[in-house]
Scaffold this active site. Structure first.
Site, mmCIF file in Angstrom:
data_model
loop_
_atom_site.group_PDB
_atom_site.id
_atom_site.type_symbol
_atom_site.label_atom_id
_atom_site.label_comp_id
_atom_site.label_asym_id
_atom_site.label_seq_id
_atom_site.Cartn_x
_atom_site.Cartn_y
_atom_site.Cartn_z
ATOM 1 N N CYS A 54 0.840 -1.207 0.000
ATOM 2 C CA CYS A 54 0.000 0.000 0.000
ATOM 3 C C CYS A 54 0.876 1.259 0.000
ATOM 4 O O CYS A 54 1.838 1.360 0.768
ATOM 5 C CB CYS A 54 -0.908 0.001 1.220
ATOM 6 N N CYS A 58 0.322 5.006 6.882
ATOM 7 C CA CYS A 58 -0.308 4.846 8.202
ATOM 8 C C CYS A 58 0.676 4.157 9.151
ATOM 9 O O CYS A 58 1.120 3.032 8.882
ATOM 10 C CB CYS A 58 -1.587 4.029 8.065
ATOM 11 N N CYS A 61 0.344 0.482 10.344
ATOM 12 C CA CYS A 61 -0.089 -0.573 9.422
ATOM 13 C C CYS A 61 1.039 -1.382 8.796
ATOM 14 O O CYS A 61 1.936 -0.837 8.151
ATOM 15 C CB CYS A 61 -0.943 0.025 8.319
ATOM 16 N N CYS A 96 -16.250 -9.502 6.221
ATOM 17 C CA CYS A 96 -15.608 -8.224 5.907
ATOM 18 C C CYS A 96 -14.359 -8.471 5.070
ATOM 19 O O CYS A 96 -13.538 -9.320 5.428
ATOM 20 C CB CYS A 96 -15.194 -7.514 7.189
ATOM 21 N N CYS A 128 -19.248 -6.499 4.159
ATOM 22 C CA CYS A 128 -18.610 -5.215 4.445
ATOM 23 C C CYS A 128 -17.281 -5.204 3.699
ATOM 24 O O CYS A 128 -16.614 -6.238 3.618
ATOM 25 C CB CYS A 128 -18.370 -5.086 5.950
ATOM 26 N N CYS A 188 -19.294 1.864 8.803
ATOM 27 C CA CYS A 188 -18.500 1.241 9.854
ATOM 28 C C CYS A 188 -17.276 2.130 10.008
ATOM 29 O O CYS A 188 -16.449 2.234 9.095
ATOM 30 C CB CYS A 188 -18.098 -0.173 9.437
ATOM 31 N N ARG A 260 -17.690 -2.709 18.184
ATOM 32 C CA ARG A 260 -16.934 -3.951 17.943
ATOM 33 C C ARG A 260 -15.590 -3.955 18.677
ATOM 34 O O ARG A 260 -14.771 -3.057 18.475
ATOM 35 C CB ARG A 260 -16.715 -4.145 16.431
HETATM 36 N N1 SAM Z 1 -6.618 0.461 3.130
HETATM 37 C C1 SAM Z 1 -7.892 0.651 3.672
HETATM 38 C C2 SAM Z 1 -7.978 1.802 4.640
HETATM 39 O O1 SAM Z 1 -7.008 2.153 5.264
HETATM 40 O O2 SAM Z 1 -9.073 2.367 4.759
HETATM 41 C C3 SAM Z 1 -8.472 -0.586 4.329
HETATM 42 C C4 SAM Z 1 -7.618 -1.537 5.138
HETATM 43 S S1 SAM Z 1 -6.958 -0.934 6.686
HETATM 44 C C5 SAM Z 1 -5.865 -2.233 7.105
HETATM 45 C C6 SAM Z 1 -8.342 -1.018 7.816
HETATM 46 C C7 SAM Z 1 -8.140 -0.559 9.236
HETATM 47 O O3 SAM Z 1 -7.414 -1.542 9.969
HETATM 48 C C8 SAM Z 1 -7.361 0.707 9.483
HETATM 49 O O4 SAM Z 1 -8.112 1.858 9.290
HETATM 50 C C9 SAM Z 1 -6.955 0.556 10.943
HETATM 51 O O5 SAM Z 1 -7.890 1.190 11.781
HETATM 52 C C10 SAM Z 1 -6.949 -0.959 11.167
HETATM 53 N N2 SAM Z 1 -5.594 -1.437 11.446
HETATM 54 C C11 SAM Z 1 -4.592 -1.604 10.560
HETATM 55 N N3 SAM Z 1 -3.457 -2.034 11.148
HETATM 56 C C12 SAM Z 1 -3.734 -2.141 12.464
HETATM 57 C C13 SAM Z 1 -2.954 -2.521 13.603
HETATM 58 N N4 SAM Z 1 -1.680 -2.857 13.498
HETATM 59 N N5 SAM Z 1 -3.559 -2.527 14.810
HETATM 60 C C14 SAM Z 1 -4.858 -2.171 14.926
HETATM 61 N N6 SAM Z 1 -5.644 -1.800 13.889
HETATM 62 C C15 SAM Z 1 -5.091 -1.772 12.673
HETATM 63 FE FE1 SF4 Z 2 -2.808 1.250 3.375
HETATM 64 FE FE2 SF4 Z 2 -2.711 0.143 5.771
HETATM 65 FE FE3 SF4 Z 2 -3.133 2.739 5.554
HETATM 66 FE FE4 SF4 Z 2 -5.079 1.002 4.774
HETATM 67 S S1 SF4 Z 2 -4.315 1.312 6.851
HETATM 68 S S2 SF4 Z 2 -4.364 2.842 3.679
HETATM 69 S S3 SF4 Z 2 -3.777 -0.671 3.998
HETATM 70 S S4 SF4 Z 2 -1.240 1.645 4.937
#
Ligand code: SAM
Ligand code: SF4
Ligand code: DTB
Length: 326
Positions: A54, A58, A61, A96, A128, A188, A260
């Site tokens: 990606c 973030c 992530c 989901c 979802c 959500c 949740r």
């Molecule tokens: N890329 C898309 C986005 O960011 O909207 C969808 C996938 S992203 C992995 C979905 C959510 O997973 C993120 O918004 C975050 O809140 C949660 N998430 C990701 N990594 C995480 C982590 N290490 N611990 C807790 N929540 C996490």
């Molecule tokens: Fe990409 Fe992870 Fe951010 Fe979703 S949360 S936009 S998968 S870096």
């Protein structure tokens, strides 16, 4: 009946959050019982349909290309429907699907997601997806395919957001949420605690969610899963009482919303999970994997629910609170 409000002040939210824990949990549990059948927990199942690579940054992530996770191929529709069918057999009624995309792009990959949504709905499950940013036309096509909900988290309070993500703005997030609402898809939207934010930042996130009209139908509260290679890899776990406070406050502010207890359960004892469920959480992710990180196994969940006198909540498409209230 508790009032459904959309005009919470920062001070009011913080005052609820900071109540003596025993009073906070009591009030949240009472609110929960007014709006939902007692003892029900919705089981949702997660699947990463497109993992890694990606372009976003973030900080939490593992799927950001900056944090070392190479892109994998997108799953085929059949693979996804097999997983959905297994999840249904294991007791889930919401499925989901997540993609590590910055945004949805029109074309074959999006068309495949639409087929997945149609297939999952055809199995009788709520569907979802979480695909990053999208526009109104894409939201409309998801709605036509039968999508139940779109997950798009604000992640943290507006004031702390810039510390966590720099490649898209808070306003970008709100624009996507507005497109989802306009298409008539349920929202959500939640966040993560344990990223170094203050209690005010947590309350700020809850206030933003609670002042949306209508409230998001679903609010996932995640405890950070610290993953090696991410900037937040060394963050210490939050105390379970902090998670409890977050969940209880969400329940009081948004009485009819599905709250949740999401990522972070592998670090919680049965007692801590029970407390979160007693304080107003009414859904968990079921299955031994979240998107890329581990989650408690089905056997662990079965034992926990049974010992606690909880049962899987039979609710599909609509939020059960919508029928119970007003
Ligand atoms: N890329 C898309 C986005 O960011 O909207 C969808 C996938 S992203 C992995 C979905 C959510 O997973 C993120 O918004 C975050 O809140 C949660 N998430 C990701 N990594 C995480 C982590 N290490 N611990 C807790 N929540 C996490
Ligand atoms: Fe990409 Fe992870 Fe951010 Fe979703 S949360 S936009 S998968 S870096
Ligand atoms: C949400 O708020 N939590 C889920 C779901 N929405 C998509 C994702 C949690 C991901 C945890 C890290 C991982 O497994 O990669």
């Amino acid at each position: 009946m508790s009032d459904i409000r959309h005009d919470w002040s920062g001070g009011e939210v913080r005052a609820i959050h900071d109540l003596p824990l025993v009073d906070l949990v009591n009030r949240a549990h009472q609110t929960h019982r007014e709006h939902f059948p007692a003892g029900g927990v919705q089981l949702a199942s997660l699947l990463s349909i497109k993992t890694g690579g990606c372009p976003e940054d973030c900080a939490y992530c593992p799927q950001s290309s900056r944090h070392g996770k190479a892109a994998e191929r997108m799953l085929a529709v059949d693979e996804v429907l097999e997983a959905a069918s297994r999840a249904r057999d294991a007791g889930a009624n919401r499925f989901c699907m997540g993609a590590a995309w910055r945004e949805v792009k029109d074309g074959q990959a999006f068309d495949r997601v639409l087929d997945m949504v149609r297939g999952v709905r055809g199995l009788g499950l709520d569907a979802c997806v979480t695909l990053g940013m999208l526009n109104e036309d894409q939201a409309r096509r998801l709605k036509e395919a039968g999508l139940t909900a779109y997950n798009h988290n604000l992640d943290t309070g507006e004031e702390y957001y810039g510390e966590i993500i720099s490649t898209r703005t808070w306003q970008d997030r709100l624009n996507t949420l507005a497109a989802v609402r306009k298409a008539g898809i349920t929202l959500c939207c939640g966040g993560i605690i344990g990223m170094g934010e203050s209690v005010d930042d947590r309350c700020s996130l809850l206030r933003t969610l609670a002042n949306m009209d209508p409230h998001p139908e679903s609010v996932p509260i995640n405890a950070l899963v610290p993953v090696e290679g991410t900037p937040l890899q060394d963050r210490k776990p939050v105390h379970p009482f902090e998670l409890t406070r977050m969940i209880a406050t969400a329940r009081i502010l948004m009485p009819k919303t599905m709250v949740r207890l999401s990522a972070g359960r592998t670090g919680l004892s049965d007692e801590a999970q029970f407390l979160c469920l007693f304080a107003g959480a009414n859904s968990i992710f079921h299955g031994d994997k979240l998107l890329t990180t581990p989650n408690p196994g089905a056997g662990d969940d079965r034992r926990l629910l049974e010992a606690a006198g909880l049962r899987p909540l039979e609710c599909s498409s609509t939020n059960p609170a919508a029928d119970a209230a007003e």
